[in-house]
Design a protein around this motif. Structure first.
Motif, PDB file in Angstrom:
ATOM      1  N   THR A 234      16.946 116.137  85.219  1.00 14.44           N
ATOM      2  CA  THR A 234      17.848 115.446  86.153  1.00 14.44           C
ATOM      3  C   THR A 234      17.538 115.849  87.587  1.00 14.44           C
ATOM      4  N   LEU A 235      16.777 114.983  88.273  1.00 13.30           N
ATOM      5  CA  LEU A 235      16.375 115.294  89.648  1.00 13.30           C
ATOM      6  C   LEU A 235      17.557 115.243  90.611  1.00 13.30           C
ATOM      7  N   PHE A 236      18.607 114.453  90.246  1.00 10.13           N
ATOM      8  CA  PHE A 236      19.743 114.349  91.179  1.00 10.13           C
ATOM      9  C   PHE A 236      20.524 115.653  91.297  1.00 10.13           C
ATOM     10  N   TYR A 237      20.291 116.574  90.369  1.00 11.10           N
ATOM     11  CA  TYR A 237      20.900 117.902  90.526  1.00 11.10           C
ATOM     12  C   TYR A 237      19.951 118.869  91.240  1.00 11.10           C
ATOM     13  N   LYS A 238      18.721 118.362  91.552  1.00 11.46           N
ATOM     14  CA  LYS A 238      17.737 119.234  92.220  1.00 11.46           C
ATOM     15  C   LYS A 238      17.467 118.714  93.627  1.00 11.46           C
ATOM     16  N   ASP A 239      16.199 118.268  93.887  1.00 15.90           N
ATOM     17  CA  ASP A 239      15.871 117.794  95.240  1.00 15.90           C
ATOM     18  C   ASP A 239      16.438 116.399  95.501  1.00 15.90           C
ATOM     19  N   ASP A 240      16.744 115.690  94.445  1.00 13.34           N
ATOM     20  CA  ASP A 240      17.343 114.368  94.539  1.00 13.34           C
ATOM     21  C   ASP A 240      16.509 113.391  95.374  1.00 13.34           C
ATOM     22  N   PRO A 241      15.195 113.219  95.043  1.00 10.69           N
ATOM     23  CA  PRO A 241      14.379 112.271  95.821  1.00 10.69           C
ATOM     24  C   PRO A 241      14.800 110.830  95.525  1.00 10.69           C
ATOM     25  N   MET A 242      14.833 109.984  96.532  1.00 12.27           N
ATOM     26  CA  MET A 242      15.222 108.588  96.337  1.00 12.27           C
ATOM     27  C   MET A 242      14.020 107.744  95.889  1.00 12.27           C
ATOM     28  N   GLU A 243      12.783 108.316  96.066  1.00 14.02           N
ATOM     29  CA  GLU A 243      11.590 107.671  95.497  1.00 14.02           C
ATOM     30  C   GLU A 243      10.830 108.746  94.743  1.00 14.02           C
ATOM     31  N   PHE A 244      10.438 108.444  93.504  1.00 19.75           N
ATOM     32  CA  PHE A 244       9.752 109.464  92.706  1.00 19.75           C
ATOM     33  C   PHE A 244       8.886 108.793  91.641  1.00 19.75           C
ATOM     34  N   GLU A 245       7.990 109.586  91.069  1.00 20.99           N
ATOM     35  CA  GLU A 245       7.179 109.076  89.969  1.00 20.99           C
ATOM     36  C   GLU A 245       7.620 109.756  88.680  1.00 20.99           C
ATOM     37  N   ALA A 246       7.547 109.004  87.586  1.00 23.09           N
ATOM     38  CA  ALA A 246       7.948 109.584  86.303  1.00 23.09           C
ATOM     39  C   ALA A 246       7.148 108.940  85.185  1.00 23.09           C
ATOM     40  N   LYS A 247       7.191 109.608  84.022  1.00 21.43           N
ATOM     41  CA  LYS A 247       6.447 109.102  82.881  1.00 21.43           C
ATOM     42  C   LYS A 247       7.422 108.409  81.922  1.00 21.43           C
ATOM     43  N   VAL A 248       7.001 107.248  81.398  1.00 23.60           N
ATOM     44  CA  VAL A 248       7.854 106.529  80.455  1.00 23.60           C
ATOM     45  C   VAL A 248       7.716 107.183  79.080  1.00 23.60           C
ATOM     46  N   ILE A 249       8.815 107.746  78.582  1.00 17.81           N
ATOM     47  CA  ILE A 249       8.807 108.458  77.299  1.00 17.81           C
ATOM     48  C   ILE A 249       9.048 107.496  76.153  1.00 17.81           C
ATOM     49  N   LYS A 250       9.979 106.564  76.371  1.00 18.38           N
ATOM     50  CA  LYS A 250      10.381 105.694  75.258  1.00 18.38           C
ATOM     51  C   LYS A 250      10.932 104.383  75.818  1.00 18.38           C
ATOM     52  N   VAL A 251      10.670 103.277  75.113  1.00 18.56           N
ATOM     53  CA  VAL A 251      11.226 101.976  75.492  1.00 18.56           C
ATOM     54  C   VAL A 251      11.947 101.374  74.282  1.00 18.56           C
ATOM     55  N   PHE A 252      13.223 101.024  74.455  1.00 19.76           N
ATOM     56  CA  PHE A 252      13.958 100.274  73.418  1.00 19.76           C
ATOM     57  C   PHE A 252      14.298  98.925  74.024  1.00 19.76           C
ATOM     58  N   ASP A 253      13.654  97.861  73.594  1.00 22.98           N
ATOM     59  CA  ASP A 253      13.882  96.524  74.173  1.00 22.98           C
ATOM     60  C   ASP A 253      13.831  96.596  75.694  1.00 22.98           C
ATOM     61  N   ASP A 254      15.017  96.427  76.333  1.00 27.11           N
ATOM     62  CA  ASP A 254      15.029  96.456  77.803  1.00 27.11           C
ATOM     63  C   ASP A 254      15.492  97.812  78.340  1.00 27.11           C
ATOM     64  N   GLN A 255      15.525  98.836  77.473  1.00 29.75           N
ATOM     65  CA  GLN A 255      15.989 100.150  77.925  1.00 29.75           C
ATOM     66  C   GLN A 255      14.845 101.159  77.934  1.00 29.75           C
ATOM     67  N   VAL A 256      14.843 101.970  78.995  1.00 31.03           N
ATOM     68  CA  VAL A 256      13.705 102.861  79.221  1.00 31.03           C
ATOM     69  C   VAL A 256      14.168 104.302  79.408  1.00 31.03           C
ATOM     70  N   VAL A 257      13.470 105.221  78.742  1.00 28.50           N
ATOM     71  CA  VAL A 257      13.743 106.651  78.929  1.00 28.50           C
ATOM     72  C   VAL A 257      12.560 107.265  79.662  1.00 28.50           C
ATOM     73  N   LEU A 258      12.837 107.987  80.758  1.00 28.03           N
ATOM     74  CA  LEU A 258      11.782 108.643  81.535  1.00 28.03           C
ATOM     75  C   LEU A 258      11.809 110.143  81.268  1.00 28.03           C
ATOM     76  N   ASP A 259      10.710 110.838  81.668  1.00 23.64           N
ATOM     77  CA  ASP A 259      10.742 112.296  81.509  1.00 23.64           C
ATOM     78  C   ASP A 259      11.613 112.948  82.577  1.00 23.64           C
TER      79      ASP A 259
END
Ligand SMILES: [Zn+2]
Ligand SMILES: [Zn+2]
Length: 889
Positions: free
Chosen positions: A498-523
């Motif tokens: 949870t970056l919002f509890y850390k540096d809280d960047p408004m733009e960031f890069e992340a890896k897609v861990i899982k996709v369920f239909d239209d739902q996405v989980v990032l690392d």
């Protein structure tokens, strides 16, 4: 789990489960009750019956087994002194409103103090080991017994003795040894008087043996050894074994005093005050006899009314004694008990209401008021509150601080009860006609109309209160705080960073861990997920629009629109900065409004729930009445003052136990926090809450708060809607424009009215001129009047009632071939007036009737003069057209 099965198993191996060191040291013998078969341990080898069945049961009444007498507060001093002397920490009581468990409204046992929720599991967190605590517990199941049985209370002090053996505490041998010595050494009870009964306890998936200890049939305490988990037979030993010894402080006082009831020695000077008002000698032989009978019979009957009847018979109580002594006494005990409970509950932030735990509190106050009325007592409740608190403040100093708040709430609630009496009376009459209502019907009557069975009895609508009423009502309202969670198949996935509890960047890069239909989980993510009433962040992931973000346990799921990236992709993500900033300001604002409401309104203000979106937010607070305009203004001013002072908003992490000890249970404004490390958001000492939301750095960042609306949304809950930051400025601007426009509209309207009035005056002056023209035979349009050979019609706004009357009358009296019809607005109605000279061919009555019908009203008159009208202004044009065609042809 079947308790009797466990007891059978444990009692089959007493050496393993029950035989503590004390028993062999002192020479206790183990016996089976000749009557019920239960096993008990005693020093009296001749004893054949267990304490419940013994001949000595309740023989302490009138003849206590101790030489020293201790009342309620003194008894606690004795208990505390004993345990502290024996290396226990004495801990202050926890609130009776159970803020740290979401399945309980009220604290029902001392061990509840130390139970916390971790995920879905209950864990123990003790601030010291071993410890002792004077925990006030609220229980509403036996409400009907209170005041009647001599030993039932709606709130009582549970002496909690707790020890965790594997973390440096003690186990069975020492526990039972301490409890025995507390009775014998500290209270001076003879060793032979103490009997231990074998029992078991089970609940929440764990179980263990227990030893209940009795003196003369009175159970004083129960030492539970929570030791095992699982099903009997396949059970294993718990990682954390716990001693949960609970003893009733009221009973300790009672056994040393031997008074007819436990109430006589536990309410302090309030009893004397109450006895004096009704003139009873509480020490009389009759009372001792009567209450001993009650105590002996209570466990043998289901219906309290039967117990009472039997005791009256056995103690030979006359009707006169019943009415002049027993009944008033029961009422007085009830008042003292219920008032004490209300003092604790309101001090700890609960309000009487129609919802949740508030039900029971309202019920108790209604029982107090009903009893006062029924017995026709002259009591000053404020004075009784003072007496209670003065007596209790030594043990519970926090009651002293909330004295005035308790008075305020109870006064308001009592006046509402008085107001509702007329309504209640009507209902009661109906019930009397219909015959005895069922228990369910009685519950409905209380829930929907606030009518207590006591009231119905008081007005003779029912003869007896059914004994199941209170237990049934309490079942309905004791523990309804439950919530459900929906789950995606996320078990295999790692926790989202949870970056919002850390540096809280408004733009960031992340890896897609899982996709369920239209739902996405990032690392990892900076998108704040919906939670704690805060709406989610929006923005984009890999160029696709983020439309929702939810948290499932520790995994954050983003819902996208227009497409999804592939699993394994590294994607660039963008949070909508403006939206986040607005939501954040609104979130900190809810904390500020909460604090300012508490300051303006009173200590009973708690957050009931909250909602924070980007363009609006609301905070529901616990309060007894609607807010007045001046209260709203004060809250808003107070909030903006906190903004002006530009306080820092600090975020710190604490161990849960430390946070509770440091800040108290006020931190749980948003409900239970099911984690070990608590995030504390504090604005100086004005507001300190456990909260997972996003917050501004300083209150000044919010700039402005405006309350837009407040509303009492349910009994005991007021909703405060507000805006903050740029939305608040926009709101102010809109408000200003609105009022400017309103002012302009007002000016224009006034000018128009003035113009009309002037026109009407002018028109009156024109009457003779117009008459002359028409009578001379002129036709055509004349100042808004259509004239065709002395037949005239007008719907002009320039003419009023006066004009039509005068012009029409004069015209038709001068020429019997003339006719006149005028339609005009008069206030909210449209009126029609018709005059006919008699030889004009016009029937005034017919026209007035027809036009009035069109306008939704009615008309009256004759062929020469008629009038009418209606309120349906939308038909004005239709009415005009019709009238014109009827008169002019
Ligand atoms: Zn028995
Ligand atoms: Zn918050």
């Amino acid at each position: 789990m079947d308790k009797s099965q466990i007891l059978k198993e444990f009692s089959a191996d007493p050496d393993k489960y029950y035989n503590v060191k004390l028993f062999s040291e002192q020479g206790f013998v183990r016996k089976a009750c000749a009557k019920c078969g239960r096993f008990f341990w005693t020093l009296n080898a001749d004893r054949t019956l267990c304490p419940d069945d013994g001949t000595d049961t309740y023989s302490f009444i009138g003849e206590p087994p101790t030489t020293k007498r201790f009342d309620y507060t003194q008894a606690w001093k004795q208990v505390e002194e004993f345990f502290v002397k024996n290396n226990h920490t004495s801990v202050s009581r926890y609130p009776v409103v159970c803020r740290w468990r979401d399945d309980l409204f009220f604290t029902i046992a001392s061990v509840v103090d130390f139970q916390r929720i971790m995920g879905s599991k209950v864990v123990f967190e003790f601030p010291a080991n071993p410890l002792v605590v004077p925990q006030t517990c609220l229980r509403f199941k036996d409400l009907e017994n209170v005041g009647v049985t001599g030993r039932h209370f709606s709130s009582f002090c549970m002496i909690g003795q707790h020890s965790v053996p594997d973390l440096g505490g003690y186990w069975k041998d020492e526990c039972v040894d301490l409890d025995f010595r507390l009775l014998t050494d500290q209270f001076g009870i003879k060793k032979e008087e103490v009997v231990f009964v074998e029992d078991v306890w089970s609940g929440g998936g764990s179980f263990g043996p227990s030893l209940e200890y009795f003196v003369r049939g009175l159970e004083l305490g129960n030492a539970v050894f929570t030791e095992f988990q699982g099903e009997l037979g396949q059970h294993s030993t718990l990682d954390q074994r716990v001693i949960d010894m609970g003893a009733g402080l009221e009973r300790f006082a009672w056994i040393t005093n031997g008074t007819p009831t436990a109430y006589d020695c536990c309410f302090g000077p309030i009893n004397e005050k109450l006895f004096n008002t009704i003139g009873i000698d509480s020490d009389s032989e009759i009372l001792k006899k009567y209450f001993t009978e009650i105590a002996k019979e209570i466990d043998h009957y289901d219906d309290l009314n039967d117990v009472r009847r039997l005791a009256i018979k056995n103690a030979v109580i006359t009707d006169d004694q019943l009415n002049k002594m027993i009944t008033p006494l029961e009422g007085i005990y009830l008042i003292a008990d219920h008032l004490r409970t209300l003092i604790f509950a309101i001090t700890d932030g609960a309000l009487p209401s129609n919802v949740g735990g508030g039900y029971n509190l309202r019920m108790m106050l209604r029982r107090i008021n009903g009893t006062i009325n029924r017995l026709n007592l002259k009591l000053d409740i404020d004075d009784l509150i003072d007496t209670h608190i003065d007596y209790l403040k030594d043990t519970y100093p926090e009651l002293d601080e909330k004295r005035e708040d308790v008075k305020t709430i109870l006064k308001l609630e009592s006046s509402r009860y008085e107001e509702s009496k007329i309504h209640m009376k009507k209902k009661a009459e109906k019930i009397r006609e219909k015959g005895t209502p069922s228990v369910d019907e009685l519950i409905t009557l209380y829930e929907s109309d606030g009518i207590t069975p006591e009231y119905l009895k008081e007005v003779d609508a029912i003869t007896e209160i059914p004994s199941q009423f209170y237990s049934k009502l309490s079942d309905l309202h004791q523990s309804e705080k439950k919530k459900a969670i929906t789950e995606l198949p996320l078990e295999e996935l790692p926790e989202t960073e949870t970056l919002f509890y850390k540096d809280d960047p408004m733009e960031f890069e992340a890896k897609v861990i899982k996709v369920f239909d239209d739902q996405v989980v990032l690392d990892r993510t900076s998108f704040y997920a919906r939670g704690g009433g805060q709406e989610p962040d929006l923005g984009s992931i890999a160029g696709f629009k983020v439309v929702n973000v939810d948290k499932h346990a520790n995994i954050i799921v983003h819902k996208l629109e227009g497409g999804v990236p592939s699993e394994g992709d590294t994607v660039s993500c963008k949070v909508d900065v403006t939206r986040r900033s607005n939501i954040t300001k609104n979130h900190t604002s809810t904390h500020i409004i909460n604090a300012s409401s508490r300051k303006v309104l009173g200590s009973w203000i708690w957050q009931h729930s909250a909602f924070k979106d980007d363009d609006h937010a609301r905070l529901d607070i616990t309060h007894h009445s609607s807010l007045s305009d001046s209260e709203v203004k004060q809250i808003e001013d107070e909030a903006n003052d906190m903004i002006k002072k530009n306080y820092p908003v600090n975020i710190d992490y604490y161990d849960r136990g430390t946070a509770e000890q440091k800040y108290g249970f006020r931190i749980y404004q948003g409900g239970v926090v099911p984690v070990k490390s608590v995030r504390i958001v504090s604005i100086e000492d004005k507001d300190i809450e456990a909260c997972g939301g996003t917050h501004v750095k300083k209150t000044g960042d919010i700039e402005l708060i405006k309350i837009t609306k407040t509303k009492r949304i349910q009994d005991g809950v007021v909703r405060v809607e507000f805006v903050s930051g740029p939305t608040a400025f926009q709101y102010v601007k809109d408000q200003e424009e609105e009022s400017k426009k309103q002012a302009q509209d007002d000016i224009a309207k006034q000018a128009l009215e003035k113009q009309r009035a002037e026109n009407k005056d002018k028109a009156r002056e024109q009457i003779p001129v117009l008459l002359e023209k028409v009578l001379a035979g002129e036709s055509g349009e004349m100042d808004g009047i259509t004239v065709n050979n002395k037949i005239c019609f007008t719907s002009s706004d320039n003419y009023d009632d006066y004009f039509h009357q005068n012009f029409g009358k004069k015209l038709t009296s001068k020429d019997d071939t003339a006719a006149y019809c005028g339609i005009f607005e008069a206030g909210p109605t449209i009126r029609v007036m018709v005059f006919s000279g008699g030889n004009s061919g016009v029937n005034a009555g017919e026209i007035a009737k027809e036009i009035s019908t069109i306008l939704g009203g009615s008309g009256g008159g004759d062929a020469k003069f008629a009038q009418g009208g209606g309120k349906d202004t939308s038909k004005k044009e239709q009415a005009i057209a019709k009238a014109k065609s009827m008169i002019l042809g």
